[in-house]
Structure formats: C-alpha cells, structure tokens
Design an enzyme around this catalytic site. Structure first.
Site, PDB file in Angstrom:
ATOM      1  N   HIS A  72       0.834  -1.198   0.000  1.00 49.64           N
ATOM      2  CA  HIS A  72       0.000   0.000   0.000  1.00 49.64           C
ATOM      3  C   HIS A  72       0.872   1.253   0.000  1.00 49.64           C
ATOM      4  CE1 HIS A  72      -4.136  -1.668   1.479  1.00 49.64           C
ATOM      5  NE2 HIS A  72      -3.574  -2.434   0.569  1.00 49.64           N
ATOM      6  N   TYR A 201      -9.429   5.395   7.669  1.00 50.90           N
ATOM      7  CA  TYR A 201      -9.660   5.710   9.079  1.00 50.90           C
ATOM      8  C   TYR A 201     -10.746   6.780   9.124  1.00 50.90           C
ATOM      9  CZ  TYR A 201      -5.258   3.339  10.220  1.00 50.90           C
ATOM     10  OH  TYR A 201      -4.258   2.410  10.383  1.00 50.90           O
ATOM     11  N   PRO A 293      -4.433   0.242  18.674  1.00 46.82           N
ATOM     12  CA  PRO A 293      -4.147  -0.184  17.295  1.00 46.82           C
ATOM     13  C   PRO A 293      -4.295   0.903  16.245  1.00 46.82           C
ATOM     14  CG  PRO A 293      -6.283  -0.993  18.013  1.00 46.82           C
ATOM     15  CD  PRO A 293      -5.646  -0.374  19.219  1.00 46.82           C
ATOM     16  N   LYS A 297       0.927  -0.026  15.112  1.00 49.93           N
ATOM     17  CA  LYS A 297       2.295  -0.107  15.609  1.00 49.93           C
ATOM     18  C   LYS A 297       2.596  -1.314  16.496  1.00 49.93           C
ATOM     19  CE  LYS A 297       3.973   3.443  13.629  1.00 49.93           C
ATOM     20  NZ  LYS A 297       3.798   2.945  12.278  1.00 49.93           N
ATOM     21  N   TYR A 391       3.751   6.648  10.075  1.00 53.15           N
ATOM     22  CA  TYR A 391       2.928   5.504   9.713  1.00 53.15           C
ATOM     23  C   TYR A 391       3.766   4.406   9.052  1.00 53.15           C
ATOM     24  CZ  TYR A 391      -1.325   2.994   8.466  1.00 53.15           C
ATOM     25  OH  TYR A 391      -2.308   2.042   8.380  1.00 53.15           O
TER      26      TYR A 391
END
Length: 400
Positions: A72, A201, A293, A297, A391
C-alpha cells in the site's frame, strides 16, 4: 537440557527472533504455554512497516508474503465530509507498508521452524524464569506431567502482556506507564472484497471506524464501541448497518457484506514497562509495551525489538562483545516511545471521547482541540508528511 537463548512465547516475535538467531548459528529453544493451534487462532494486526518486511526477508520467511501481500502506497483519513489521502510513498521518498495478516506471518514462521527442526515446547505449564541476574539463568516448566529444566545464557521474554517475563522484574526495579481508553474496538473479519483498495480511518459523530483488509478477498473492519458492550449485542447485520453509517457515503453504498468469520471486542490501552532488560532477560514486544491499534504499531514495535536483540546477540556470539548487551533497553525504548506517542495521538484525534474528561480538559474543548489538530496536519503537505513518516515506521537504530 541446554541452549544458548531460551525464548518464552511462540507468537510472531518469539518465532521471528528464533528464526533470525538460528540463521546465525545461535541455538535457541522456544517455550509456549498454549498450543500451536491456539496461537494461530489469534486474530491480530495486518499492516507491516517496511522495517518488518525487510526483517522477514532477512529471516528467509518472505516468499508467501511477497507473493500474496498487498503493498500500500497510501492511507485515507475521512472526517467532516472530507477524505484526505496520505500518500506514503510520495511523502517519505518511496516507503510503503505491506498488508499481510499477523496470522499468516506466524504460520510462515512456524513452518520454517518446523522444517529446520528447531525445538519448540507447546502447552508448557508453570513456566518460571530463574537466576536471570546471573550468567547462568535457567527456565523451568512442566510438560506432559514432567518437570523440565532448561539452562541457557540469555532469556527473551516474548510472552505478551500477561506473561511471566515482565513479572520476573522486581516491582522496585521497574516502572510501568499506562493509559486506559474509555472505549474498545469491535472487530469483524469476513471473506468479502475490501470496501476500498486502501485503509480508511473514519472519524464521525457516531464514533471511529476503520475499513481494513487482510487480502483482496478478506476484509477486516472495526467500530469504536463502549467498553460495556458485549459481542452478543452485535449481530452481523447490526455491525454492517452501523459500519455503513460511519464510512464515507460512496464507500458504504458499494461495499460487499457477508457472514463474519470472527468477531471480538478489544479494549484500548497505552502501556510501557521500563526498563526492558533485567540482567540477562530481555522483554520483547507486548511483554514490554502495548499500543492502541490506531497507528498500526503493535506488531511493528515488537519487530523492532526483535531486530535490536538479534543484532546484540549476534555480536555477542560472533564478536565476543558483551558490552553491547546493556544498550538493549535504551535503544528499544527510544523507538517504543515514538510509536506510543504516535498511536496515542492518532487515537485522540480520530475517536469520540463522549463526555469523558481527557487530560484535565472537558470533552467539548478536547474535541475542538482534536478537530483543529486533524485539520492542521491534513491541510498542508508538511503535516501530511509527519503522519506518513510515522505511519511507515521510523528507521531501526543501529547498535553502537
């Protein structure tokens, strides 16, 4: 029975450490309190940082991941009728993440360990760590009704938050930091086509939601729910109905639904134990730290712990350098705290805290602060770059 490194726990961190050590000719034995089938039954994370992907390749267990994993190059944040794409590769100079389920990582590592003939004791009870402050630590446990003693030189505690390893450190030696969040994540796994080709998200007035995936045909979705909720309250239909209310309208309209394979509710917490080392015993992964979550990580921080310990033990056995041992906790904790802070920050920005006071701030004021924070970081390239850098994962630190 003797070995060089005793590894407590046969989850992905323990198995990965064992695989890496074995490739360097360092003997290790894994002791696990549950069965292998139980370990594989755990449904966990599925977003791998580049550092973990590289580590799995170094361990020689990446063939299926490279064939089936989904690379991704971005993620989306949806809020206030906005959709902002964080272009990970463009903002970081080419770094990406790999979507490949933790269960599959564990399966690959288990198969590699079995093929190489390395020793693993599953369903070991009454595990005890002894003399960890000396140069001759040992592990005792019971297997098939018999007592076993495993002598070793080092112990890696990869046995999770509830394991015995962290409890071996005296209370007057360790400091535990914890933040418990007033909500949980209800997760659903289904054999349905993912709603979108990248993770989304979502922050809404109804609470947080995450549209995630494990493969091109298997989806993983999450809803923020009160800690008082029970699985029995959530039928599949109720879950899909609520999820569609929280996803962007166009995504919800075209998404595929179906029977759940698994549903569970997980509480959220931030937790760190300092130090991560006591004598010749080292805490790895969830044994030392837990993250909410939201920042993806948890497994990745465990992998960076493994990388650090693997490098240290390789230097010990190949170069005879025992001075490097004392770097472990300091090196790991620097990266751990970065991951903890990012996960805490993402959780604060993307969730609805209801009427709960947060850090001494009333809920309405806190909500406005977080709304401003989210807009500030997503409305300019530098802000999006900050999110992207964290990220995809910060670089692993070298041992001095």
């Amino acid at each position: 029975m003797k070995t060089q490194v005793a590894i407590i726990g046969a989850g992905p961190s323990g198995l990965l450490l064992g695989q890496l050590l074995s490739k360097q000719g360092i003997d290790n034995i894994i002791v696990e309190r549950v069965s292998g089938e139980y370990v594989l039954g755990r449904i966990r994370a599925g977003v791998l940082e580049q550092g973990m992907v590289d580590l799995l390749r170094e361990a020689g267990v990446s063939e299926r991941m490279d064939r089936e994993g989904e690379v991704h190059t971005g993620v989306e944040l949806a809020f206030n009728d906005k959709r902002v794409r964080i272009a990970l590769d463009e903002l970081t100079g080419g770094d990406t993440v790999m979507v490949y389920g933790q269960t599959e990582v564990t399966r690959d590592l288990m198969e590699a360990r079995q093929t190489s003939g390395q020793t693993t004791f599953y369903e070991a009870s009454n595990v005890q760590l002894n003399d960890v402050k000396t140069d001759a630590p040992y592990v005792t446990f019971e297997k098939n009704g018999e007592s076993v003693r495993l002598d070793c030189e080092f112990i890696a505690g990869c046995d999770g938050f509830h394991g015995v390893s962290r409890k071996t450190i005296p209370d007057d030696v360790k400091t535990e930091h914890e933040r418990v969040y007033p909500f949980g994540w209800l997760g659903l796994l289904s054999d349905t086509k993912p709603a979108h080709d990248e993770l989304i998200y979502c922050k809404t007035d109804r609470g947080f939601a995450l549209a995630s995936m494990r493969s091109a045909t298997r989806s993983r979705y999450y809803l923020q729910v009160p800690l008082t909720d029970k699985i029995e309250q959530w039928s599949d239909d109720a879950f899909w109905t609520e999820l569609k209310r929280r996803l962007p309208t166009d995504v919800a309209a075209s998404m595929e639904t179906g029977p759940s394979i698994e549903k569970s509710i997980a509480p959220l917490r931030s937790f760190v134990c300092e130090p991560m080392q006591y004598g010749n015993m080292f805490l790895v992964g969830d044994a030392a730290h837990i993250v909410p979550p939201t920042g993806a990580k948890g497994l990745n921080l465990a992998a960076s712990d493994v990388a650090t310990l693997y490098k240290i033990l390789t230097r010990v056995y190949q170069d005879g350098d025992r001075d490097c041992i004392n770097q472990y906790s300091e090196v790991c904790l620097r990266r751990v705290w970065h991951g903890e802070r990012f996960s805490w920050w993402m959780t604060n920005m993307m969730h609805d805290f209801g009427n709960v006071e947060v850090n001494g701030t009333d809920s309405q004021t806190f909500s406005r602060f977080m709304e401003s924070e989210l807009n500030f970081y997503t409305d300019n390239e530098e802000g999006r770059r900050v999110i992207a850098m964290q990220y995809v994962g910060l670089p692993y630190e070298e041992i001095k």
